[in-house]
Design a protein around this motif. Structure first.
Motif, PDB file in Angstrom:
ATOM      1  N   VAL A 140       0.846  -1.202   0.000  1.00 34.37           N
ATOM      2  CA  VAL A 140       0.000   0.000   0.000  1.00 34.37           C
ATOM      3  C   VAL A 140       0.875   1.244   0.000  1.00 34.37           C
ATOM      4  O   VAL A 140       0.635   2.188  -0.753  1.00 34.37           O
ATOM      5  CB  VAL A 140      -0.965  -0.006   1.207  1.00 34.37           C
ATOM      6  CG1 VAL A 140      -1.749   1.292   1.274  1.00 34.37           C
ATOM      7  CG2 VAL A 140      -1.915  -1.193   1.135  1.00 34.37           C
ATOM      8  N   SER A 141       1.922   1.249   0.807  1.00 34.41           N
ATOM      9  CA  SER A 141       2.835   2.385   0.875  1.00 34.41           C
ATOM     10  C   SER A 141       3.516   2.625  -0.476  1.00 34.41           C
ATOM     11  O   SER A 141       3.592   3.761  -0.961  1.00 34.41           O
ATOM     12  CB  SER A 141       3.884   2.141   1.953  1.00 34.41           C
ATOM     13  OG  SER A 141       4.846   3.163   1.958  1.00 34.41           O
ATOM     14  N   CYS A 142       3.988   1.554  -1.090  1.00 35.62           N
ATOM     15  CA  CYS A 142       4.646   1.679  -2.407  1.00 35.62           C
ATOM     16  C   CYS A 142       3.672   2.198  -3.454  1.00 35.62           C
ATOM     17  O   CYS A 142       4.038   3.035  -4.283  1.00 35.62           O
ATOM     18  CB  CYS A 142       5.213   0.335  -2.840  1.00 35.62           C
ATOM     19  SG  CYS A 142       6.655  -0.178  -1.886  1.00 35.62           S
ATOM     20  N   ASP A 143       2.431   1.698  -3.410  1.00 37.42           N
ATOM     21  CA  ASP A 143       1.428   2.151  -4.374  1.00 37.42           C
ATOM     22  C   ASP A 143       1.129   3.636  -4.206  1.00 37.42           C
ATOM     23  O   ASP A 143       1.030   4.375  -5.188  1.00 37.42           O
ATOM     24  CB  ASP A 143       0.134   1.340  -4.230  1.00 37.42           C
ATOM     25  CG  ASP A 143       0.281  -0.089  -4.730  1.00 37.42           C
ATOM     26  OD1 ASP A 143       1.277  -0.381  -5.421  1.00 37.42           O
ATOM     27  OD2 ASP A 143      -0.604  -0.906  -4.435  1.00 37.42           O
ATOM     28  N   ILE A 144       0.992   4.087  -2.966  1.00 33.91           N
ATOM     29  CA  ILE A 144       0.718   5.503  -2.719  1.00 33.91           C
ATOM     30  C   ILE A 144       1.895   6.359  -3.188  1.00 33.91           C
ATOM     31  O   ILE A 144       1.701   7.406  -3.812  1.00 33.91           O
ATOM     32  CB  ILE A 144       0.391   5.758  -1.235  1.00 33.91           C
ATOM     33  CG1 ILE A 144      -1.027   5.265  -0.947  1.00 33.91           C
ATOM     34  CG2 ILE A 144       0.535   7.231  -0.875  1.00 33.91           C
ATOM     35  CD1 ILE A 144      -1.487   5.451   0.470  1.00 33.91           C
ATOM     36  N   ASN A 145       3.111   5.915  -2.925  1.00 33.74           N
ATOM     37  CA  ASN A 145       4.287   6.663  -3.381  1.00 33.74           C
ATOM     38  C   ASN A 145       4.341   6.732  -4.901  1.00 33.74           C
ATOM     39  O   ASN A 145       4.688   7.777  -5.473  1.00 33.74           O
ATOM     40  CB  ASN A 145       5.569   6.044  -2.826  1.00 33.74           C
ATOM     41  CG  ASN A 145       5.763   6.371  -1.366  1.00 33.74           C
ATOM     42  OD1 ASN A 145       5.364   7.432  -0.896  1.00 33.74           O
ATOM     43  ND2 ASN A 145       6.360   5.459  -0.628  1.00 33.74           N
ATOM     44  N   GLU A 146       3.996   5.631  -5.570  1.00 34.87           N
ATOM     45  CA  GLU A 146       3.991   5.614  -7.034  1.00 34.87           C
ATOM     46  C   GLU A 146       2.926   6.558  -7.590  1.00 34.87           C
ATOM     47  O   GLU A 146       3.175   7.308  -8.536  1.00 34.87           O
ATOM     48  CB  GLU A 146       3.745   4.185  -7.536  1.00 34.87           C
ATOM     49  CG  GLU A 146       3.777   4.047  -9.032  1.00 34.87           C
ATOM     50  CD  GLU A 146       5.151   4.293  -9.631  1.00 34.87           C
ATOM     51  OE1 GLU A 146       5.201   4.652 -10.822  1.00 34.87           O
ATOM     52  OE2 GLU A 146       6.167   4.152  -8.931  1.00 34.87           O
TER      53      GLU A 146
END
Length: 112
Positions: free
Chosen positions: A91-97
């Protein structure tokens, strides 16, 4: 007003709503699909599920670890036993992307 008339009005309203939204009551659109806010019919995909989780966390300022909550996982498995809940790291990686791609689009917009 008689009860019969009220039911007729309710059914008329339902029919009008269905026609206005462009939803079919038969075929693929009727079962196993949902209508999104953008007025398109979609079926479940892990990517769409992850996108909704990301939007939920961002809009409601929920911590990413909320997806690891045992009660949330149980709720998801109740709805669909084979569903896999993404990890807080995903989820964190997706939000950063999404943030990175969105900021590039904003930068390009203002350069025009």
């Amino acid at each position: 007003m008689q009860t019969r008339q009220g039911t007729k009005n309710l059914n008329w309203g339902i029919t009008e709503c269905i026609q206005c939204r462009g939803v079919s009551t038969e075929g693929l659109n009727a079962k196993g699909a949902q209508q999104t806010l953008s007025n398109s019919i979609t079926k479940y995909t892990p990517e769409a599920h992850c996108a909704l989780i990301v939007m939920h966390c961002a809009v409601n300022r929920c911590p990413f670890r909320s997806v690891a909550d045992p009660l949330y996982i149980e709720e998801v498995r109740l709805l669909c036993p084979d569903m896999i809940v993404p990890s807080p790291c995903t989820v964190s990686c997706d939000i950063n992307e999404i943030y990175h791609e969105g900021s590039m689009n904003v930068k390009e917009y203002f350069l025009e």
